[in-house]
Write a protein that holds these residues in place. Sequence first.
Motif, mmCIF file in Angstrom:
data_model
loop_
_atom_site.group_PDB
_atom_site.id
_atom_site.type_symbol
_atom_site.label_atom_id
_atom_site.label_comp_id
_atom_site.label_asym_id
_atom_site.label_seq_id
_atom_site.Cartn_x
_atom_site.Cartn_y
_atom_site.Cartn_z
ATOM 1 N N ARG A 138 0.887 -1.289 -0.123
ATOM 2 C CA ARG A 138 0.027 -0.039 -0.063
ATOM 3 C C ARG A 138 0.955 1.163 0.060
ATOM 4 O O ARG A 138 0.682 2.040 -0.787
ATOM 5 N N LEU A 139 1.988 1.260 0.837
ATOM 6 C CA LEU A 139 2.761 2.355 0.860
ATOM 7 C C LEU A 139 3.510 2.653 -0.521
ATOM 8 O O LEU A 139 3.723 3.487 -0.834
ATOM 9 N N ARG A 140 4.076 1.377 -1.179
ATOM 10 C CA ARG A 140 4.713 1.649 -2.077
ATOM 11 C C ARG A 140 3.877 2.336 -3.282
ATOM 12 O O ARG A 140 4.556 3.159 -4.018
ATOM 13 N N ARG A 141 2.540 2.075 -3.521
ATOM 14 C CA ARG A 141 1.593 2.581 -4.401
ATOM 15 C C ARG A 141 1.133 3.952 -4.300
ATOM 16 O O ARG A 141 0.965 4.886 -5.133
ATOM 17 N N ALA A 142 1.385 4.686 -2.830
ATOM 18 C CA ALA A 142 1.051 6.101 -2.530
ATOM 19 C C ALA A 142 2.007 6.826 -2.906
ATOM 20 O O ALA A 142 3.407 6.681 -2.745
ATOM 21 N N ASP A 143 1.482 7.989 -3.146
ATOM 22 C CA ASP A 143 2.087 9.316 -3.499
ATOM 23 C C ASP A 143 2.215 10.225 -2.178
ATOM 24 O O ASP A 143 3.102 10.810 -1.884
ATOM 25 N N ILE A 144 1.109 10.264 -1.670
ATOM 26 C CA ILE A 144 0.673 10.956 -0.483
ATOM 27 C C ILE A 144 0.219 9.916 0.796
ATOM 28 O O ILE A 144 -0.654 9.228 0.502
ATOM 29 N N VAL A 145 0.698 10.059 1.914
ATOM 30 C CA VAL A 145 0.247 9.277 2.966
ATOM 31 C C VAL A 145 -0.139 10.216 4.096
ATOM 32 O O VAL A 145 0.650 10.920 4.677
ATOM 33 N N VAL A 146 -1.465 9.962 4.255
ATOM 34 C CA VAL A 146 -2.092 10.809 5.675
ATOM 35 C C VAL A 146 -2.101 9.830 6.530
ATOM 36 O O VAL A 146 -2.936 8.619 6.527
ATOM 37 N N LEU A 147 -1.827 10.234 7.813
ATOM 38 C CA LEU A 147 -1.858 9.455 8.984
ATOM 39 C C LEU A 147 -3.157 10.119 9.746
ATOM 40 O O LEU A 147 -3.179 11.413 10.143
ATOM 41 N N GLN A 148 -4.341 9.410 9.785
ATOM 42 C CA GLN A 148 -5.564 10.123 10.459
ATOM 43 C C GLN A 148 -5.777 9.486 11.881
ATOM 44 O O GLN A 148 -5.910 8.079 12.019
ATOM 45 N N PHE A 149 -5.932 10.294 12.830
ATOM 46 C CA PHE A 149 -6.009 9.708 14.233
ATOM 47 C C PHE A 149 -6.566 10.688 15.122
ATOM 48 O O PHE A 149 -6.446 11.948 15.063
ATOM 49 N N PRO A 150 -7.182 10.056 16.436
ATOM 50 C CA PRO A 150 -7.292 10.994 17.349
ATOM 51 C C PRO A 150 -6.187 11.008 18.294
ATOM 52 O O PRO A 150 -5.416 9.977 18.384
ATOM 53 N N LEU A 151 -6.035 12.119 19.107
ATOM 54 C CA LEU A 151 -4.674 12.385 19.828
ATOM 55 C C LEU A 151 -5.262 11.600 21.296
ATOM 56 O O LEU A 151 -6.316 12.036 21.826
#
Length: 185
Positions: free
Chosen positions: A55-68
């Motif tokens: 999945r990471l190899r295919r990505a150009d942009i990586v968004v980490l979405q999370f609550p703090l």
Amino acid sequence: MTHTLIVSGHTDLNNSAANRRILDHLESHLPNVEVVRLDALYTHKPIDVASEQDRLRRADIVVLQFPLFWFNIPSLLQRWMEEVWTHGFSHGTGGDALKGKKLLLSLTTGAPAQFFTPEGADAPDFTPLMQGLINAAGFTGMEFVGIESTSGVSYSLRTEAEQLAAIEAKADEHAQRLIDRISAL
């Protein structure tokens, strides 16, 4: 076309109003996006490292979405990073799979913004709390492109219906800011 990978680190999206809504909005409004809900895949199972690295190899942009959670990323997201961002993949000898990809952090807080706003500032500054992820981006050759945040999405003195409507409105605004930001990259 740019491929965006959004990795949700929330540990229980079934009990989230804001993060679940943000992800749903992004999935339906952002072109060429892949959303990974770690809680549905790996809460009680081993992480499929090969699949996640693909999945990471295919990505150009990586968004980490999370609550703090307690001024940090959720443990599930931390475990995912520890197991997937390995020597030889993300860093070290031959480890350049993340090099050149853009990393955007997208976080929510239950507490209101004033708990995260430095004295004299107009808005929260999560940079000090996220310095580890910013450093990880640099270490792996990723380009850190910023933090998108929304605060106050669980604490409220309103009635439950009013609270849910307010949280959903904030989540929709957050998702739209992310879409605008990703589209500009």
